[in-house]
Design an enzyme around this catalytic site. Structure first.
Site, PDB file in Angstrom:
ATOM      1  N   HIS A 240       0.804  -1.228   0.000  1.00 50.89           N
ATOM      2  CA  HIS A 240       0.000   0.000   0.000  1.00 50.89           C
ATOM      3  C   HIS A 240       0.845   1.290   0.000  1.00 50.89           C
ATOM      4  CE1 HIS A 240      -3.696  -2.190   0.881  1.00 50.89           C
ATOM      5  NE2 HIS A 240      -3.127  -2.777   1.915  1.00 50.89           N
TER       6      HIS A 240
HETATM    7  O1  RIB Z   1      -5.111   0.496   4.185  1.00 54.32           O
HETATM    8  C1  RIB Z   1      -3.721   0.477   4.127  1.00 54.32           C
HETATM    9  C2  RIB Z   1      -3.130   1.499   5.062  1.00 54.32           C
HETATM   10  O2  RIB Z   1      -3.519   1.165   6.375  1.00 54.32           O
HETATM   11  C3  RIB Z   1      -1.642   1.578   5.060  1.00 54.32           C
HETATM   12  O3  RIB Z   1      -1.235   2.910   5.248  1.00 54.32           O
HETATM   13  C4  RIB Z   1      -1.221   0.673   6.187  1.00 54.32           C
HETATM   14  O4  RIB Z   1      -0.045   1.123   6.806  1.00 54.32           O
HETATM   15  C5  RIB Z   1      -2.444   0.577   7.071  1.00 54.32           C
HETATM   16  O5  RIB Z   1      -2.422   1.175   8.253  1.00 54.32           O
END
Ligand code: RIB
Ligand code: CA
Length: 317
Positions: A240
């Site tokens: 992500h």
């Molecule tokens: O949904 C993904 C996000 O949420 C990323 O930033 C990850 O670190 C989590 O906390």
């Protein structure tokens, strides 16, 4: 002197990959790391930022930010994804040289005035610090160059609820303030981050590079990868936060559409990002002078992974 970035983060294992990438990128000058609650409580998130700063051999200062959402109490922290310490439970030594003098949102405001029109923010946690910046100084949009956000979802559903992505869910009021601001925003949501996988074999390659960072990232990612194996039978993990950092450096790997983004603050759909695509007919739309932002809707995922590995091999310490 490179492109100026403030890196707002809640480390977090995938945050670590994104931070190492951005700190080592030869064209970027990260002038500060600001921390926020999210994957872990703020004290752990801030300590983790110091650990990552040391491990990546960076001199970038760290600034502690919001400990809770703007209007809500903290919810549960996802220790089952990132570990009790947020960085994979591998017994990290406590960081040295912890210095906290300026609060995160104040640092962002000061930096914007010091470098008007030059500051780009990469925000990969809940958007509370950025909302605090906008609340404290509503005209700041005139001098912030851009924000790239890892968060939200257009057509991809949610990852913390059926409709919400975790960073937006964790502080929906803050996210809505940010999406309503006039700062140029790029949203890198689940529509693209659920298309980018770092495979176990990519992680093995990382560890084979002639630097310590790749080995460190491999070590912390074991816990994260196990979560994806057990819950989704994946041989690797979603990427992500690093995908958002790479969208900042290489927007040509992505397709974008323009739209206005609203964030649900209702209990059933809390954190859902509702997108009104530009130039499409909509029966209803809330008119509040919200700007269109860039929303990533397609990604060339192999290029994203290749770019990460290239920066890791050639520039990480
Ligand atoms: O949904 C993904 C996000 O949420 C990323 O930033 C990850 O670190 C989590 O906390
Ligand atoms: Ca994050």
């Amino acid at each position: 002197m490179g492109i100026k970035v403030i890196f707002d983060t809640d480390p977090g294992i995938d945050d670590a990959f994104a931070l190492f990438y951005t700190l080592s990128h030869p064209e970027i000058e990260v002038i500060g790391i600001t921390t926020v609650f999210g994957n872990v409580p703020i004290d752990i998130s801030t300590e983790n930022a110091y650990i990552l700063k040391e491990k990546s051999e960076s001199n970038t200062p760290v600034f502690k930010g919001a400990s809770k959402p703007l209007l809500r109490p903290n919810g549960n922290f996802p220790y089952f994804i990132h570990g009790d310490d947020g960085l994979g439970n591998i017994n990290h030594a406590r960081p040295k040289n912890i210095k906290e003098n300026i609060e995160a949102s104040d640092f962002i405001i000061d930096s914007a005035y010091r470098y008007p029109g030059e500051i780009n923010i990469i925000a990969i946690g809940p958007l509370t610090n950025i909302a605090n910046v906008i609340n404290k100084d509503p005209k700041i949009w005139k001098i912030i160059k851009s924000i790239t956000i890892m968060g939200g979802s257009w057509f991809a559903g949610g990852n913390i609820s059926p409709v919400a992505e975790a960073n937006i869910y964790n502080d929906p009021e803050a996210a809505d303030i940010v999406f309503k601001s006039k700062i140029p925003i790029t949203m890198i949501g689940l529509d693209v981050t659920h298309k980018v996988f770092l495979t176990n074999s990519n992680i093995k390659s990382l560890a084979s590079f002639k630097n310590n960072s790749g080995k460190f990232l491999k070590d912390i990612s074991s816990f994260y990868v196990k979560f994806y194996k057990v819950t989704k039978n994946m041989n690797g993990c979603y990427f992500h936060d690093a995908t958002a950092a790479i969208a900042f450096t290489n927007p040509e790997f992505f397709d974008f559409k323009k739209g206005k983004v609203f964030v649900s603050q209702d209990s059933l759909t809390r954190g859902q990002t509702v997108v009104f695509e530009s130039k499409k007919f909509h029966e209803t739309i809330i008119e509040d002078n919200r700007q269109n932002i860039n929303i990533a809707n397609k990604v060339q995922s192999k290029k994203v992974i290749k770019k990460f590995l290239e920066i890791a091999e050639n520039y990480m310490k």
